[in-house]
Design an enzyme around this catalytic site. Structure first.
Site, PDB file in Angstrom:
ATOM      1  N   HIS A  77       0.843  -1.209   0.000  1.00 58.77           N
ATOM      2  CA  HIS A  77       0.000   0.000   0.000  1.00 58.77           C
ATOM      3  C   HIS A  77       0.873   1.251   0.000  1.00 58.77           C
ATOM      4  CE1 HIS A  77      -3.526   2.447   1.648  1.00 58.77           C
ATOM      5  NE2 HIS A  77      -2.492   3.247   1.767  1.00 58.77           N
ATOM      6  N   GLU A  78       1.818   1.315   0.940  1.00 61.59           N
ATOM      7  CA  GLU A  78       2.674   2.503   1.032  1.00 61.59           C
ATOM      8  C   GLU A  78       3.636   2.596  -0.149  1.00 61.59           C
ATOM      9  OE1 GLU A  78       1.844   4.816   2.968  1.00 61.59           O
ATOM     10  OE2 GLU A  78       0.479   3.634   4.212  1.00 61.59           O
ATOM     11  N   HIS A  81       2.122   4.187  -3.195  1.00 57.71           N
ATOM     12  CA  HIS A  81       2.107   5.659  -3.191  1.00 57.71           C
ATOM     13  C   HIS A  81       3.389   6.217  -3.813  1.00 57.71           C
ATOM     14  CE1 HIS A  81      -1.586   6.329  -1.004  1.00 57.71           C
ATOM     15  NE2 HIS A  81      -1.191   5.557   0.004  1.00 57.71           N
TER      16      HIS A  81
END
Length: 165
Positions: A77-78, A81
């Site tokens: 998820h991170e 980004h």
């Protein structure tokens, strides 16, 4: 959890990032930078990506309490980004570009929030109510309401939150 277990989890996170990096480089047919990683995020956030620094900070406590799901979902998820920033520049944090990386590149659901029990990291909360439900606000938000007359609104009903009691 003991320190040797934390070291082991850090190694698993590095391996997960390496796998995600390889998947992204294969999918987009271009190189990406491996991010710097630290474990000093506090509070209820599992992780935060610092786009311009190519850095990810993880919540050590939530990692120790939820190692499998953390490594499976939070790490990509991170990292997604950071990839989106390198590919598209500044866009909506969980917009279509980020969702595409999560689903098409990493083959994971594009969940924007974790579902971890945050009781151990939450800190003091204050009860507020809107037209549709009760909310627990952090001490920081509560103090902004008291000191600065800040107003927070419910995301569902769009009504202002009012202190209970």
């Amino acid at each position: 959890m003991t320190e040797p277990n934390f070291r082991q989890l850090k190694m698993q996170i590095q391996r997960r990032l390496s796998v995600c990096l390889a998947m992204a480089e294969s999918y987009f047919n271009r190189p990406f930078l491996m991010p710097e990683v630290s474990y000093d995020i506090r509070g209820v956030k599992a992780g935060v990506a610092y786009l311009q620094q190519n850095t990810i900070k993880f919540n050590r406590t939530l990692l120790l309490e939820n190692p499998e799901e953390f490594i499976r979902q939070v790490v990509p998820h991170e990292f997604a980004h950071l990839l989106v920033y390198q590919l598209f520049g500044r866009v909506k944090p969980h917009g279509k570009e980020w969702q595409g990386v999560m689903e098409k590149v990493f083959h994971l659901p594009a969940d924007t929030c974790h579902q971890f029990d945050v009781q151990s990291v939450q800190g003091q909360t204050f009860a507020y109510r809107c037209a549709c439900q009760e909310h627990q606000l952090s001490i920081r938000r509560h103090n902004r309401i008291v000191r600065e007359s800040a107003v927070y609104f419910c995301r569902k009903c769009k009504k202002p939150l009012e202190k209970i009691g």
